[in-house]
Design a protein around this motif. Structure first.
Motif, short mmCIF file in Angstrom:
data_model
loop_
_atom_site.label_atom_id
_atom_site.label_comp_id
_atom_site.label_asym_id
_atom_site.label_seq_id
_atom_site.Cartn_x
_atom_site.Cartn_y
_atom_site.Cartn_z
N ILE A 54 75.38 53.90 57.26
CA ILE A 54 76.48 53.28 57.98
C ILE A 54 77.68 54.24 57.97
O ILE A 54 78.01 54.83 56.94
CB ILE A 54 76.87 51.93 57.35
N VAL A 55 78.30 54.40 59.12
CA VAL A 55 79.54 55.16 59.24
C VAL A 55 80.56 54.26 59.93
O VAL A 55 80.25 53.66 60.97
CB VAL A 55 79.37 56.47 60.04
N VAL A 56 81.75 54.15 59.36
CA VAL A 56 82.74 53.20 59.86
C VAL A 56 83.87 53.94 60.57
O VAL A 56 84.46 54.88 60.02
CB VAL A 56 83.32 52.35 58.70
N PHE A 57 84.17 53.50 61.80
CA PHE A 57 85.28 54.04 62.58
C PHE A 57 86.26 52.91 62.88
O PHE A 57 85.85 51.81 63.27
CB PHE A 57 84.79 54.65 63.88
N LEU A 58 87.55 53.19 62.73
CA LEU A 58 88.58 52.15 62.89
C LEU A 58 89.74 52.67 63.72
O LEU A 58 90.19 53.80 63.55
CB LEU A 58 89.11 51.74 61.51
N ASP A 59 90.22 51.83 64.63
CA ASP A 59 91.51 52.06 65.27
C ASP A 59 92.58 51.65 64.26
O ASP A 59 92.28 51.07 63.21
CB ASP A 59 91.59 51.22 66.55
N TYR A 60 93.84 51.96 64.54
CA TYR A 60 94.90 51.55 63.61
C TYR A 60 95.70 50.37 64.15
O TYR A 60 95.53 49.23 63.70
CB TYR A 60 95.83 52.72 63.28
N ASP A 61 96.58 50.60 65.13
CA ASP A 61 97.45 49.54 65.64
C ASP A 61 96.63 48.40 66.25
O ASP A 61 95.76 48.64 67.09
CB ASP A 61 98.40 50.09 66.69
N GLY A 62 96.91 47.17 65.82
CA GLY A 62 96.20 46.02 66.35
C GLY A 62 94.85 45.79 65.70
O GLY A 62 94.19 44.79 65.97
N THR A 63 94.45 46.71 64.83
CA THR A 63 93.17 46.59 64.13
C THR A 63 93.39 46.54 62.62
O THR A 63 92.98 45.59 61.95
CB THR A 63 92.25 47.78 64.49
N LEU A 64 94.07 47.55 62.09
CA LEU A 64 94.40 47.56 60.66
C LEU A 64 95.82 47.05 60.41
O LEU A 64 96.16 46.68 59.29
CB LEU A 64 94.26 48.98 60.10
N SER A 65 96.62 47.06 61.44
CA SER A 65 97.97 46.51 61.34
C SER A 65 98.22 45.65 62.57
O SER A 65 97.62 45.88 63.63
CB SER A 65 99.02 47.63 61.27
N PRO A 66 99.12 44.68 62.47
CA PRO A 66 99.44 43.87 63.65
C PRO A 66 100.25 44.68 64.65
O PRO A 66 100.90 45.66 64.30
CB PRO A 66 100.27 42.72 63.07
N ILE A 67 100.17 44.28 65.93
CA ILE A 67 101.05 44.86 66.94
C ILE A 67 102.47 44.35 66.68
O ILE A 67 102.68 43.14 66.58
CB ILE A 67 100.59 44.48 68.36
N VAL A 68 103.42 45.25 66.55
CA VAL A 68 104.79 44.87 66.23
C VAL A 68 105.74 45.42 67.30
O VAL A 68 105.39 46.32 68.07
CB VAL A 68 105.21 45.39 64.84
N SER A 69 106.94 44.85 67.35
CA SER A 69 107.90 45.24 68.38
C SER A 69 108.41 46.66 68.18
O SER A 69 108.73 47.36 69.13
CB SER A 69 109.07 44.26 68.40
N ASP A 70 108.50 47.11 66.93
CA ASP A 70 108.95 48.46 66.63
C ASP A 70 107.75 49.27 66.13
O ASP A 70 107.24 49.03 65.04
CB ASP A 70 110.04 48.43 65.55
N PRO A 71 107.28 50.25 66.91
CA PRO A 71 106.08 51.01 66.51
C PRO A 71 106.25 51.77 65.20
O PRO A 71 105.25 52.12 64.56
CB PRO A 71 105.86 51.98 67.68
N GLU A 72 107.49 52.01 64.78
CA GLU A 72 107.71 52.69 63.50
C GLU A 72 107.50 51.76 62.31
O GLU A 72 107.50 52.22 61.17
CB GLU A 72 109.14 53.26 63.47
N CYS A 73 107.34 50.47 62.58
CA CYS A 73 107.20 49.49 61.50
C CYS A 73 105.81 48.84 61.50
O CYS A 73 105.67 47.71 61.01
CB CYS A 73 108.27 48.42 61.62
#
Length: 353
Positions: free
Chosen positions: A83-102
């Motif tokens: 098994i090899v795991v690939f992940l997106d970051y925004d919206g996958t490991l973190s919620p979509i937020v109004s300030d992309p720096e946060c």
């Protein structure tokens, strides 16, 4: 009113079934206040409430079942393979937020990713710069690919089919060797020039945020008024007219300015699989989890290979070639936790690169 409550309960039950979840039993919440708010169609005392559920989403879930409720079936297919795991970051490991720096990931999510990477080769492929993603994740046991795959740090396998002119050796703090692959390296001077230009062109449009992702630029318009969006898009397109080697793609409230080379997240996935030693291998089982349109390129690669699982993160029906779904980052965390537990329990039959 009673009939409305019953109808709401039935609809919520169908949603739970489609997502592979169960409503909270009444006995679990007897001590809760009867004034507690409703969660997912049921109050915390187990009483059904009237909810508005998108029937199209329920139908969509039947076509792309929950990766949580389907876990045992999925993992049975993967047995005996790496098994090899690939992940997106925004919206996958973190919620979509109004300030992309946060867009910070939680400590619990970081632990889930760390535990998975201890069991299986794991990579994060994001539209953000590679350095920025690392600053968010802060895990050394993970491979990182930024700028939609145009800046990838991967295993130090020297014999691969990719242009050596765009590969360079790198070492971490513990002396481990990696290869950094940057197929869009020739575009860096133009990207820097465009960064200055797009800032100048959009400085009088309130709410615009320009993000430098090194090999591509992100023009965030989440805080731009609707009446100003047309002006923003016009300015970006006017700039692109003078830069024929770049093109525009769209994400969630963001315009992406990218070099026009045949390279995307799907190509980054293939590159990492090859450098991990799985080029044209039938002994690998990739899992890719992502929520963005750009992740569809990686989903297509897995579908074309006929192996592994593309999993989309979405709380609404949308066009996708993914086979399974997860509702939100919280479910991603649950899935990763379950996957790492399975990997730990079956350590004798899994191996880590």
């Amino acid at each position: 009113m009673d009939s409305l409550l019953k109808m709401g309960g039935r609809v919520a039950s169908r949603l739970y079934d489609a997502m592979g979840l169960k409503p909270r039993p009444q006995s679990e919440s007897m001590s809760k206040s009867k004034h507690d708010h409703a969660e997912g169609g049921y109050t915390t005392t187990g009483e059904p409430v009237a909810v508005a559920v998108d029937q199209s989403y329920i139908s969509w879930l039947r076509e792309r079942p929950s990766a949580l409720s389907s876990f045992n079936r999925m993992i049975n297919v993967a047995k005996g393979k790496q098994i090899v795991v690939f992940l997106d970051y925004d919206g996958t490991l973190s919620p979509i937020v109004s300030d992309p720096e946060c867009a910070f990931m939680s400590d619990q999510m970081r632990a889930a990713v760390r535990d998975v990477s201890n069991c299986f080769p794991t990579a994060i492929i994001s539209g953000r710069s590679r350095e920025k993603v690392y600053d968010f994740v802060k895990l050394d046991g993970v491979y990182y690919s930024g700028s939609h795959g145009m800046d990838t740090i991967g295993p130090a396998q020297k014999n691969n089919n990719y242009d050596k002119n765009y590969q360079q050796r790198s070492f971490d703090n513990e002396g481990r060797e990696f290869i950094v692959f940057q197929p869009a390296q020739d575009f860096l001077p133009a990207v820097k020039k465009m960064l200055t230009e797009v800032k100048e062109r959009t400085q009088n449009i309130p709410g615009v945020a320009i993000e430098d992702n090194r090999f591509c630029l992100s023009v965030h318009y989440r805080h731009v008024k609707d009446e100003d969006y047309g002006r923003l898009e016009k300015q970006v397109n006017l700039m692109l007219a003078d830069h024929a080697d770049f093109h525009l793609t769209r994400g969630k409230k963001v315009l992406e300015i990218r070099p026009s080379i045949k390279w995307n997240k799907g190509d980054a996935l293939k590159y990492l699989l090859e450098t991990l030693g799985f080029h044209d291998s039938g002994d690998v089982f990739p899992i890719y989890i992502g929520d963005d349109k750009t992740d569809e390129d990686a989903f297509k690669v897995l579908r074309e290979r006929g192996e592994g699982y593309p999993i989309i993160v979405s709380s609404a029906p949308r066009d996708t070639v993914a086979l399974y779904s997860l509702h939100n980052p919280s479910e991603v965390q649950l899935f990763l936790t379950r996957l790492s537990k399975w990997g730990s329990d079956n350590a004798a039959t899994t191996h880590r690169q």
